[in-house]
Design a protein around this motif. Structure first.
Motif, PDB file in Angstrom:
ATOM      1  N   ARG A  57       0.805  -1.214   0.000  1.00 12.53           N
ATOM      2  CA  ARG A  57       0.000   0.000   0.000  1.00 12.53           C
ATOM      3  C   ARG A  57       0.843   1.272   0.000  1.00 12.53           C
ATOM      4  O   ARG A  57       0.297   2.371  -0.048  1.00 12.53           O
ATOM      5  N   LEU A  58       2.157   1.122   0.090  1.00  7.66           N
ATOM      6  CA  LEU A  58       3.020   2.283   0.332  1.00  7.66           C
ATOM      7  C   LEU A  58       3.929   2.562  -0.848  1.00  7.66           C
ATOM      8  O   LEU A  58       4.398   1.632  -1.519  1.00  7.66           O
ATOM      9  N   ARG A  59       4.195   3.816  -1.061  1.00  9.08           N
ATOM     10  CA  ARG A  59       5.210   4.211  -2.022  1.00  9.08           C
ATOM     11  C   ARG A  59       6.583   3.957  -1.401  1.00  9.08           C
ATOM     12  O   ARG A  59       6.833   4.301  -0.256  1.00  9.08           O
ATOM     13  N   GLY A  60       7.466   3.345  -2.166  1.00  6.61           N
ATOM     14  CA  GLY A  60       8.765   2.970  -1.633  1.00  6.61           C
ATOM     15  C   GLY A  60       8.791   1.565  -1.076  1.00  6.61           C
ATOM     16  O   GLY A  60       9.713   1.202  -0.341  1.00  6.61           O
ATOM     17  N   TYR A  61       7.791   0.747  -1.424  1.00  6.19           N
ATOM     18  CA  TYR A  61       7.712  -0.619  -0.900  1.00  6.19           C
ATOM     19  C   TYR A  61       8.925  -1.456  -1.285  1.00  6.19           C
ATOM     20  O   TYR A  61       9.264  -2.432  -0.604  1.00  6.19           O
ATOM     21  N   GLU A  62       9.610  -1.092  -2.398  1.00  5.36           N
ATOM     22  CA  GLU A  62      10.732  -1.906  -2.850  1.00  5.36           C
ATOM     23  C   GLU A  62      11.911  -1.853  -1.877  1.00  5.36           C
ATOM     24  O   GLU A  62      12.811  -2.687  -1.947  1.00  5.36           O
ATOM     25  N   ALA A  89       4.905   3.134   6.933  1.00  6.42           N
ATOM     26  CA  ALA A  89       4.916   4.454   6.302  1.00  6.42           C
ATOM     27  C   ALA A  89       5.807   5.416   7.073  1.00  6.42           C
ATOM     28  O   ALA A  89       6.555   6.208   6.490  1.00  6.42           O
ATOM     29  N   ASN A  90       5.742   5.343   8.395  1.00  6.28           N
ATOM     30  CA  ASN A  90       6.594   6.189   9.212  1.00  6.28           C
ATOM     31  C   ASN A  90       8.073   5.851   8.997  1.00  6.28           C
ATOM     32  O   ASN A  90       8.922   6.733   8.878  1.00  6.28           O
ATOM     33  N   ALA A  91       8.393   4.554   8.941  1.00  7.79           N
ATOM     34  CA  ALA A  91       9.778   4.132   8.750  1.00  7.79           C
ATOM     35  C   ALA A  91      10.302   4.549   7.379  1.00  7.79           C
ATOM     36  O   ALA A  91      11.444   5.010   7.246  1.00  7.79           O
ATOM     37  N   LEU A  92       9.474   4.406   6.343  1.00  3.39           N
ATOM     38  CA  LEU A  92       9.914   4.767   5.000  1.00  3.39           C
ATOM     39  C   LEU A  92      10.077   6.277   4.851  1.00  3.39           C
ATOM     40  O   LEU A  92      11.002   6.748   4.184  1.00  3.39           O
ATOM     41  N   HIS A  93       9.184   7.025   5.472  1.00  2.00           N
ATOM     42  CA  HIS A  93       9.219   8.486   5.303  1.00  2.00           C
ATOM     43  C   HIS A  93      10.403   9.112   6.019  1.00  2.00           C
ATOM     44  O   HIS A  93      10.964  10.115   5.543  1.00  2.00           O
ATOM     45  N   HIS A  94      10.813   8.555   7.132  1.00  2.00           N
ATOM     46  CA  HIS A  94      11.842   9.176   7.951  1.00  2.00           C
ATOM     47  C   HIS A  94      13.182   8.460   7.844  1.00  2.00           C
ATOM     48  O   HIS A  94      13.975   8.474   8.781  1.00  2.00           O
ATOM     49  N   SER A  95      13.408   7.812   6.733  1.00  2.00           N
ATOM     50  CA  SER A  95      14.721   7.246   6.440  1.00  2.00           C
ATOM     51  C   SER A  95      15.051   7.547   4.979  1.00  2.00           C
ATOM     52  O   SER A  95      14.158   7.732   4.148  1.00  2.00           O
ATOM     53  N   HIS A  96      16.331   7.593   4.657  1.00  2.00           N
ATOM     54  CA  HIS A  96      16.772   7.952   3.317  1.00  2.00           C
ATOM     55  C   HIS A  96      16.283   6.914   2.311  1.00  2.00           C
ATOM     56  O   HIS A  96      16.174   5.721   2.610  1.00  2.00           O
ATOM     57  N   VAL A 101      14.320  -0.807   4.902  1.00  2.00           N
ATOM     58  CA  VAL A 101      13.510  -0.972   6.110  1.00  2.00           C
ATOM     59  C   VAL A 101      13.265  -2.473   6.267  1.00  2.00           C
ATOM     60  O   VAL A 101      12.760  -3.116   5.342  1.00  2.00           O
ATOM     61  N   THR A 102      13.651  -3.022   7.399  1.00  2.00           N
ATOM     62  CA  THR A 102      13.587  -4.471   7.589  1.00  2.00           C
ATOM     63  C   THR A 102      12.391  -4.841   8.459  1.00  2.00           C
ATOM     64  O   THR A 102      12.072  -4.158   9.427  1.00  2.00           O
ATOM     65  N   ILE A 103      11.757  -5.949   8.078  1.00  2.00           N
ATOM     66  CA  ILE A 103      10.651  -6.525   8.850  1.00  2.00           C
ATOM     67  C   ILE A 103      11.028  -7.951   9.203  1.00  2.00           C
ATOM     68  O   ILE A 103      11.437  -8.729   8.328  1.00  2.00           O
ATOM     69  N   THR A 104      10.882  -8.290  10.463  1.00  2.00           N
ATOM     70  CA  THR A 104      11.146  -9.645  10.938  1.00  2.00           C
ATOM     71  C   THR A 104       9.886 -10.196  11.580  1.00  2.00           C
ATOM     72  O   THR A 104       9.303  -9.561  12.465  1.00  2.00           O
ATOM     73  N   LEU A 105       9.457 -11.359  11.108  1.00  2.00           N
ATOM     74  CA  LEU A 105       8.296 -12.040  11.686  1.00  2.00           C
ATOM     75  C   LEU A 105       8.801 -13.096  12.658  1.00  2.00           C
ATOM     76  O   LEU A 105       9.518 -14.021  12.260  1.00  2.00           O
ATOM     77  N   GLY A 152       2.302 -16.046  21.087  1.00  2.00           N
ATOM     78  CA  GLY A 152       1.881 -15.119  20.052  1.00  2.00           C
ATOM     79  C   GLY A 152       2.961 -14.924  19.024  1.00  2.00           C
ATOM     80  O   GLY A 152       3.958 -15.647  18.985  1.00  2.00           O
ATOM     81  N   ALA A 153       2.748 -13.951  18.173  1.00  2.00           N
ATOM     82  CA  ALA A 153       3.706 -13.636  17.112  1.00  2.00           C
ATOM     83  C   ALA A 153       3.946 -12.138  17.103  1.00  2.00           C
ATOM     84  O   ALA A 153       3.119 -11.351  17.575  1.00  2.00           O
ATOM     85  N   SER A 154       5.079 -11.741  16.554  1.00  2.00           N
ATOM     86  CA  SER A 154       5.469 -10.329  16.531  1.00  2.00           C
ATOM     87  C   SER A 154       5.916  -9.938  15.135  1.00  2.00           C
ATOM     88  O   SER A 154       6.530 -10.741  14.417  1.00  2.00           O
ATOM     89  N   VAL A 155       5.608  -8.699  14.769  1.00  2.00           N
ATOM     90  CA  VAL A 155       6.101  -8.073  13.547  1.00  2.00           C
ATOM     91  C   VAL A 155       7.047  -6.958  13.988  1.00  2.00           C
ATOM     92  O   VAL A 155       6.621  -5.980  14.596  1.00  2.00           O
ATOM     93  N   ILE A 156       8.336  -7.114  13.711  1.00  2.00           N
ATOM     94  CA  ILE A 156       9.362  -6.177  14.171  1.00  2.00           C
ATOM     95  C   ILE A 156       9.838  -5.364  12.976  1.00  2.00           C
ATOM     96  O   ILE A 156      10.330  -5.926  11.989  1.00  2.00           O
ATOM     97  N   ILE A 157       9.695  -4.043  13.049  1.00  2.00           N
ATOM     98  CA  ILE A 157      10.045  -3.131  11.963  1.00  2.00           C
ATOM     99  C   ILE A 157      11.215  -2.268  12.419  1.00  2.00           C
ATOM    100  O   ILE A 157      11.124  -1.588  13.446  1.00  2.00           O
ATOM    101  N   ASP A 158      12.318  -2.306  11.660  1.00  2.00           N
ATOM    102  CA  ASP A 158      13.503  -1.502  11.965  1.00  2.00           C
ATOM    103  C   ASP A 158      13.813  -0.601  10.781  1.00  2.00           C
ATOM    104  O   ASP A 158      13.809  -1.055   9.628  1.00  2.00           O
ATOM    105  N   ASP A 159      14.076   0.669  11.072  1.00  2.00           N
ATOM    106  CA  ASP A 159      14.526   1.579  10.022  1.00  2.00           C
ATOM    107  C   ASP A 159      15.876   2.170  10.409  1.00  2.00           C
ATOM    108  O   ASP A 159      16.314   2.074  11.555  1.00  2.00           O
TER     109      ASP A 159
END
Length: 480
Positions: free
Chosen positions: A211-216, A247-254, A259-263, A269-276
């Motif tokens: 859904r985001l621009r910069g998904y690549e 969207a926040n991670a993509l917008h505030h990083s070069h 931007v890495t996602i780890t499941l 339970g399960a976690s979605v970890i987003i690092d920028d």
């Protein structure tokens, strides 16, 4: 001896009596003078005290008037500002002599009553604004969904590469508008507006990414041990939350940084970890973000800034309604780490991969015998065609879903601490022998070649557009 005349004796006696009387009157007059002098002195002292008291009363009256003017001109504006911005202090009394007095109590009562009135009125006005905005966003969201359906139908109807590319671009722009309207509606208390079936967590994350621009730039690492899925009622809320955090991670990083996602899958339970790798957040920004993400208390639109940033606020509303959790903290890479924790009970389940195979665009988990698919090519939320549509690329021809590479057994009952399971996996032999219910119609070589050429041209044009876009310097980390 000469005798004194009787008349002279009488005169001497009368003079003596008069002297005595005059002496008595003199003594009495002296006492009266002293009394009058004392009364005059007392009157002068009383008059002086009265003048002093009048002077003090006049000074106190002037000080009280100054305090009232100070209340109206300084303290009430401070109070109004402090109600919107808690860090702004409200100034105290102008004259410290009034501290603890009845005047101080009266002025404090005025401040409290005015504060309560302002808070009630602000809440009423904000509730009316949210109600109007909620109705408007619901209507706009329904229209955008209809437009999305029409665009997808046209994508399948027309095979011309240029028309397909234009339709895909329009579909992707429509997705951006839909995301903003959806988040705004959620902040105002609206329903997310989309019902979905139980979905694999990996598919959900890829769909949110699309859904985001910069998904690549997004890189996904799937560390799930089981085919973990999110139950139907929580799929869209979690997708919205992951989308806003991404969207926040993509917008505030070069734009050249990933931007890495780890499941990750835990015992409960399960976690979605987003690092920028962006500019990060200060301590006060993290504190404000956690307050929004907690979803505690009533949220006012005026708290979201100008222009309003609704990402964290929308996530907080969904956290409160559906029971998952979001946490933000400084990332080990210098940016921001966001963690979405999804409790296994009641928001997760385990699906049967043979009966409901995972999308070919979703990253495979790091289980034995499996290799991770590339997640940065053409993201999708459910199917390859919808993924290509969301990413702005021509849709490839539908292909038969590949059978899972591993057919592990999940017939054992779930023990305490494990994720719930809704379906039992079929044996590998049954899955391989199961007949295809809807056979794919054969395509002519010309039609297949045309679709494949359209896909290649769309991919090349997308890459060229991404390379030609000028680099964007990192901005201040005004989080969403």
């Amino acid at each position: 001896m000469t005798s004194i005349p009787e008349a002279l004796l009488w005169c001497l006696s009368a003079g003596t009596a008069a002297a005595v009387v005059l002496a008595a009157f003199s003594v009495r007059a002296s006492g009266q003078r002293k009394a009058l002098r004392a009364r005059l002195t007392a009157a002068e002292e009383q008059n002086s005290a009265t003048l002093h008291s009048n002077t003090e009363l006049s000074a106190r009256l002037r000080a009280t008037e100054a305090e009232i003017r100070h209340l109206a001109g300084t303290r009430l504006p401070d109070l109004t500002m402090a109600l919107a911005h808690p860090h702004v202090p409200v100034r105290g009394l102008l004259d410290a002599r009034f501290a603890g007095s009845e005047t101080d109590e009266a002025l404090t009562a005025v401040l409290e009553q005015v504060g309560e009135a302002i808070t009630k009125e602000r809440t009423r006005v904000d509730a009316a604004a949210q109600s109007a905005l909620r109705g408007a966003t619901t209507t706009i969201q329904a229209l955008l969904y209809r437009l999305q359906t029409a665009l997808q139908e046209m994508q399948h109807r027309y095979d011309d590469p240029e028309i397909a590319q234009d339709l895909l671009n329009a579909d992707f722009l429509n997705e951006q508008a839909l995301r903003r309207v959806q988040a705004t509606g959620v902040v105002c208390g609206a329903w997310p507006g989309l019902t979905r079936e139980d979905s694999y967590l990996a598919e959900l994350v890829v769909g949110a990414m699309s859904r985001l621009r910069g998904y690549e730039r997004v890189q996904i690492s799937n560390q799930l041990r089981d085919p973990v899925a999110v139950v139907a009622r929580a799929v869209e809320p979690i997708a919205i939350t992951v989308t806003e955090l991404l969207a926040n991670a993509l917008h505030h990083s070069h734009r050249e940084l990933p931007v890495t996602i780890t499941l990750q899958q835990g015992n409960r339970g399960a976690s979605v970890i987003i690092d920028d790798y962006g500019v990060g957040m200060h301590d006060d920004e993290i504190k404000a973000a956690m307050e929004l993400l907690a979803g505690d208390g009533d949220l006012l639109l005026t708290q979201l800034g100008d222009p309003p940033r609704s990402g964290f606020a929308a996530a907080g509303q969904l956290v409160r309604q559906y029971g998952f959790g979001v946490h933000v903290e400084p990332s080990p890479y210098g940016g921001v780490r966001a963690v979405v924790y999804i409790p296994g009970d009641p928001l997760l389940t385990v699906l049967d991969e043979s009966a409901q195979p995972m999308s070919v665009m979703a990253p495979l988990p790091h289980r034995s015998g499996m290799t991770e698919r590339s997640s940065s090519a053409l993201p999708t939320g459910a199917t390859p065609s919808s993924a290509a549509s969301s990413a702005g690329q021509p849709a490839p021809a539908p292909a038969a879903p590949a059978a899972p590479a591993v057919h592990a057994s999940y017939d054992a009952p779930a023990t305490e601490g494990e994720l719930p399971r809704r379906r039992r996996r079929k044996p590998a032999s049954e899955a391989e022998q199961a007949p295809r219910t809807e056979p794919i119609p054969p395509r002519s070589p010309e039609e297949t070649g045309s679709r494949w050429a359209a896909l290649q041209r769309g991919t090349e044009s997308g890459r060229a557009a991404a390379q030609s876009e000028p680099p964007r310097s990192p901005e201040g980390n005004a989080q969403s």
